[in-house]
Design an enzyme around this catalytic site. Structure first.
Site, PDB file in Angstrom:
ATOM      1  CE  LYS A 103      -4.528   0.812   0.639  1.00  0.00           C
ATOM      2  NZ  LYS A 103      -5.506  -0.229   0.300  1.00  0.00           N
TER       3      LYS A 103
HETATM    4  N1  GLU Z   1      -7.398   0.074  -2.771  1.00  0.00           N
HETATM    5  C1  GLU Z   1      -8.188  -1.112  -2.986  1.00  0.00           C
HETATM    6  C2  GLU Z   1      -8.173  -1.969  -1.732  1.00  0.00           C
HETATM    7  O1  GLU Z   1      -7.964  -1.478  -0.645  1.00  0.00           O
HETATM    8  C3  GLU Z   1      -7.809  -1.862  -4.248  1.00  0.00           C
HETATM    9  C4  GLU Z   1      -6.416  -2.387  -4.320  1.00  0.00           C
HETATM   10  C5  GLU Z   1      -6.036  -2.964  -5.667  1.00  0.00           C
HETATM   11  O2  GLU Z   1      -6.854  -3.011  -6.557  1.00  0.00           O
HETATM   12  O3  GLU Z   1      -4.873  -3.379  -5.781  1.00  0.00           O
HETATM   13  O4  GLU Z   1      -8.450  -3.131  -1.767  1.00  0.00           O
END
Ligand code: GLU
Length: 417
Positions: free
Chosen positions: A105
């Site tokens: 992240k």
């Molecule tokens: N930000 C989204 C999540 O928290 C999607 C992450 C992604 O598609 O890699 O799951």
């Protein structure tokens, strides 16, 4: 909002599940910490010629099951602990739905409403340039998160491809269709929220037809979830965003409320609503289904005592503190955990990446069908673990399944020291 530390929350969730598993303590310790965290100060030129400093992070939590995967968030509250927690939740999310990714992240501490589009582009490209050695189609694959979307993903892809002198559309997901995005990606998080709410209602023998719904956070995930549960016959009676909350006893049109927010920037003032509520009133409304779709720690132990919904489906990441979980478990409120409920986003990101690698685009129907298959299977696996291991709640069941999968990948592959 409670001021619990999301990273400590994540570690507590892992410990709670590990107690039910035969995974050695040293491996659990490994699974509680990120492998690597990049911390940056970006210096970016503003439109008036001054330089501004932005703190930015990328946490690569675990890559035992595949490339690191997870979004990039733009929010003033972004910090190292938040990004580490969010990256860990990605690991267990990808493992819960059994897609071949680890977790990562990223985030930049900024409020995007304070900057012009050109400034945001320079900030994003500067971040992408710093991320370039760490990311890649087989290394680490960013995606949208809070306050980012197709526009930012297209900038990251373009920066990466330009610097690498190649085409690599699978280096980020959540792109616009014209840049290699997938049908159904924008709706995917809300869609898994709807699917898991539907499965949870089925599990309890409750009817979705006529069920009342409150949605905290009417952004992409919350508003689409509202629209899709409405399609199943539910009635959306309350919605909120950072400006406030609205309520109508007989419900309102979920799509019209979304249009109002698109036009004015907030759900507040929407003509279909009767009155406004405080955030706390919304979260404690006597509804059948509560969908927290905003940020972490929306419900703490104290507030959980007043939650009156029968089912809580977490479209946001980490909206309940561990104390809130304990209270809701004691009170027999069924909570569908984030790592399953909002897994549609990363699952369709996976489909996007597969399509990018194959240079072959799927129809929206195929995307939605495959997504439903993945989410319903994962729900059934979770229920099976919940019942066979006699676990306290669905969150622990999801972590039991997910931790075992990550631990297997680590242990069966061997560890090259
Ligand atoms: N930000 C989204 C999540 O928290 C999607 C992450 C992604 O598609 O890699 O799951």
């Amino acid at each position: 909002m409670a001021d619990a530390n999301p990273f400590e929350n994540l570690q507590e969730q892992i410990d709670d599940a590990a107690a039910h598993l035969d995974v050695s303590e040293d491996v659990v310790e490994r699974l509680k910490h990120p492998e690597r965290v990049l911390e940056l100060n970006l210096s970016v030129e503003m439109d008036d010629g001054t330089l501004e400093r932005f703190e930015a992070f990328r946490s690569q939590f675990n890559g035992d099951r595949g490339p690191y995967k997870g979004g990039i968030r733009y929010h003033p509250a972004v910090d190292r602990d938040e990004v580490m927690a969010l990256s860990g939740w990605m690991v267990y999310k990808c493992a819960t739905v059994d897609i071949p990714y680890g977790g990562g992240k990223g985030g930049i501490a900024l409020d995007p409403t304070e900057y012009s589009e050109r400034e945001l582009e320079r900030v994003t490209r500067s971040f992408a340039e710093e991320l370039r050695p760490l990311i890649g189609e087989d290394r680490d694959i960013p995606a949208p998160d809070v306050n980012t979307g197709q526009r930012e993903m297209n900038w990251i892809k373009d920066t990466y491809e330009t610097l690498e002198n190649t085409t690599a559309p699978g280096v980020v997901t959540g792109k616009a269709l014209s840049s290699g995005g997938s049908e159904g990606r924008v709706e995917a998080t809300g869609r898994s929220t709807m699917l898991t709410a539907r499965e949870a209602f089925d599990y309890l023998g409750k009817d979705m037809e006529g069920a009342t719904v409150a949605v905290q956070g009417y952004g992409n995930a919350g508003s689409i979830a509202a629209e899709l549960v409405e399609d199943l016959g539910a009635t959306v009676v309350a919605a909120s965003d950072s400006q406030g909350a609205i309520y109508a006893e007989d419900g309102f049109d979920a799509v019209a409320a979304k249009d109002h927010k698109r036009e004015t920037g907030t759900v507040v003032g929407f003509e279909g609503a009767e009155r406004t509520l405080t955030n706390e009133e919304l979260l404690t409304l006597d509804v059948d289904l509560l969908i927290p779709a905003a940020l972490e720690n929306a419900i703490d132990g104290d507030l959980a005592r007043d939650v009156s919904a029968d089912v809580v489906v977490e479209a946001a990441n980490g909206p309940l503190t561990p104390d809130a979980d304990d209270v809701l478990t004691d009170r027999d409120v069924l909570v569908v955990p984030d790592i399953l409920a909002n897994s549609g986003g990363v699952t369709v990101s996976y489909f996007e990446w597969v399509q990018n690698r194959q240079r072959f685009a799927w129809t929206e129907e195929r995307v939605n069908d495959e997504l439903e298959g993945v989410v319903v299977d994962a729900f059934e696996t979770l229920v099976d673990a919940f019942e066979t291991h006699d676990l306290p709640n669905f969150r622990t069941a999801a972590y039991v399944v997910a931790i075992q999968r990550v631990a297997n990948a680590f242990e069966e592959a061997g560890n090259w020291p």
